[in-house]
Design a protein around this motif. Structure first.
Motif, PDB file in Angstrom:
ATOM      1  N   ASP A   1      -7.220  21.553  -5.220  1.00  0.00           N
ATOM      2  CA  ASP A   1      -6.899  20.851  -3.975  1.00  0.00           C
ATOM      3  C   ASP A   1      -7.948  19.808  -3.570  1.00  0.00           C
ATOM      4  O   ASP A   1      -7.660  18.937  -2.759  1.00  0.00           O
ATOM      5  N   ASN A   2      -9.149  19.865  -4.132  1.00  0.00           N
ATOM      6  CA  ASN A   2     -10.140  18.831  -3.794  1.00  0.00           C
ATOM      7  C   ASN A   2     -10.658  18.104  -5.037  1.00  0.00           C
ATOM      8  O   ASN A   2     -11.714  17.502  -5.018  1.00  0.00           O
ATOM      9  N   TYR A   3      -9.886  18.147  -6.088  1.00  0.00           N
ATOM     10  CA  TYR A   3     -10.220  17.486  -7.349  1.00  0.00           C
ATOM     11  C   TYR A   3     -10.385  15.981  -7.179  1.00  0.00           C
ATOM     12  O   TYR A   3     -11.339  15.387  -7.676  1.00  0.00           O
ATOM     13  N   GLN A   4      -9.461  15.344  -6.472  1.00  0.00           N
ATOM     14  CA  GLN A   4      -9.516  13.887  -6.312  1.00  0.00           C
ATOM     15  C   GLN A   4     -10.791  13.460  -5.581  1.00  0.00           C
ATOM     16  O   GLN A   4     -11.431  12.486  -5.962  1.00  0.00           O
ATOM     17  N   LYS A   5     -11.181  14.185  -4.563  1.00  0.00           N
ATOM     18  CA  LYS A   5     -12.418  13.873  -3.825  1.00  0.00           C
ATOM     19  C   LYS A   5     -13.626  14.005  -4.753  1.00  0.00           C
ATOM     20  O   LYS A   5     -14.526  13.172  -4.741  1.00  0.00           O
ATOM     21  N   PHE A   6     -13.639  15.058  -5.568  1.00  0.00           N
ATOM     22  CA  PHE A   6     -14.710  15.244  -6.547  1.00  0.00           C
ATOM     23  C   PHE A   6     -14.808  14.019  -7.462  1.00  0.00           C
ATOM     24  O   PHE A   6     -15.898  13.503  -7.705  1.00  0.00           O
ATOM     25  N   LEU A   7     -13.661  13.565  -7.984  1.00  0.00           N
ATOM     26  CA  LEU A   7     -13.663  12.402  -8.871  1.00  0.00           C
ATOM     27  C   LEU A   7     -14.182  11.156  -8.162  1.00  0.00           C
ATOM     28  O   LEU A   7     -14.946  10.374  -8.739  1.00  0.00           O
ATOM     29  N   ASP A   8     -13.792  10.963  -6.917  1.00  0.00           N
ATOM     30  CA  ASP A   8     -14.262   9.801  -6.152  1.00  0.00           C
ATOM     31  C   ASP A   8     -15.781   9.813  -6.002  1.00  0.00           C
ATOM     32  O   ASP A   8     -16.451   8.800  -6.215  1.00  0.00           O
ATOM     33  N   VAL A   9     -16.328  10.972  -5.661  1.00  0.00           N
ATOM     34  CA  VAL A   9     -17.781  11.089  -5.489  1.00  0.00           C
ATOM     35  C   VAL A   9     -18.485  10.905  -6.829  1.00  0.00           C
ATOM     36  O   VAL A   9     -19.497  10.212  -6.927  1.00  0.00           O
ATOM     37  N   ARG A  10     -17.935  11.473  -7.880  1.00  0.00           N
ATOM     38  CA  ARG A  10     -18.569  11.336  -9.197  1.00  0.00           C
ATOM     39  C   ARG A  10     -18.548   9.886  -9.668  1.00  0.00           C
ATOM     40  O   ARG A  10     -19.524   9.397 -10.237  1.00  0.00           O
TER      41      ARG A  10
ATOM     42  N   GLN B   1     -22.818  17.828  -6.056  1.00  0.00           N
ATOM     43  CA  GLN B   1     -23.079  19.207  -5.648  1.00  0.00           C
ATOM     44  C   GLN B   1     -21.792  19.944  -5.279  1.00  0.00           C
ATOM     45  O   GLN B   1     -21.750  21.171  -5.306  1.00  0.00           O
ATOM     46  N   SER B   2     -20.746  19.213  -4.981  1.00  0.00           N
ATOM     47  CA  SER B   2     -19.466  19.841  -4.654  1.00  0.00           C
ATOM     48  C   SER B   2     -18.861  20.581  -5.842  1.00  0.00           C
ATOM     49  O   SER B   2     -17.861  21.294  -5.674  1.00  0.00           O
ATOM     50  N   ILE B   3     -19.468  20.470  -7.032  1.00  0.00           N
ATOM     51  CA  ILE B   3     -18.966  21.166  -8.214  1.00  0.00           C
ATOM     52  C   ILE B   3     -18.837  22.666  -7.962  1.00  0.00           C
ATOM     53  O   ILE B   3     -17.993  23.332  -8.533  1.00  0.00           O
ATOM     54  N   PHE B   4     -19.660  23.174  -7.063  1.00  0.00           N
ATOM     55  CA  PHE B   4     -19.638  24.613  -6.776  1.00  0.00           C
ATOM     56  C   PHE B   4     -18.421  25.025  -5.960  1.00  0.00           C
ATOM     57  O   PHE B   4     -18.160  26.213  -5.806  1.00  0.00           O
ATOM     58  N   GLU B   5     -17.695  24.057  -5.431  1.00  0.00           N
ATOM     59  CA  GLU B   5     -16.526  24.349  -4.593  1.00  0.00           C
ATOM     60  C   GLU B   5     -15.242  23.700  -5.100  1.00  0.00           C
ATOM     61  O   GLU B   5     -14.197  23.847  -4.490  1.00  0.00           O
ATOM     62  N   VAL B   6     -15.303  22.972  -6.206  1.00  0.00           N
ATOM     63  CA  VAL B   6     -14.149  22.200  -6.656  1.00  0.00           C
ATOM     64  C   VAL B   6     -13.023  23.103  -7.157  1.00  0.00           C
ATOM     65  O   VAL B   6     -13.229  23.978  -7.982  1.00  0.00           O
TER      66      VAL B   6
END
Length: 104
Positions: free
Chosen positions: A80-89, A72-77
């Motif tokens: 600067d928060n790309y790495q966190k997105f990848l970790d969650v995905r 769901q963080s796709i709406f805010e990626v």
């Protein structure tokens, strides 16, 4: 990703950054951040002109995100928060694979 400071192929050419898209969608999003192009998708859902893909219902978008293990963080990626997105995905992808194999 390259224009956002991720110049190392290992940073952007990884499975957690891939998503199957039609060429027309890929061209429509180009170098935009997910936050930018997901705003356009949300506008489509609100009845504005369809510019990216064919999704025009919130339920369809949510189902698509779930099927593709997109957090769901796709709406805010942004960069600067790309790495966190990848970790969650990666975690979502692993759960999906684990669930699939447990049902065999």
């Amino acid at each position: 990703m390259q224009t956002s400071g991720y110049n190392n192929r290992r940073q952007y050419n990884q499975i957690a950054n891939y998503a199957y898209t039609e060429q027309v969608v890929n061209l429509a999003v180009k170098a935009q951040s997910p936050k930018e192009y997901m705003e356009k998708v949300k506008s489509q859902i609100k009845g504005e002109q369809i510019k990216i893909g064919e999704i025009d219902k919130w339920e369809d978008l949510q189902q698509n995100l779930k099927m593709n293990c997109i957090p769901q963080s796709i709406f805010e990626v942004a960069a600067d928060n790309y790495q966190k997105f990848l970790d969650v995905r990666r975690t979502l992808m692993a759960k999906k694979i684990r669930n699939y194999y447990s049902r065999l």
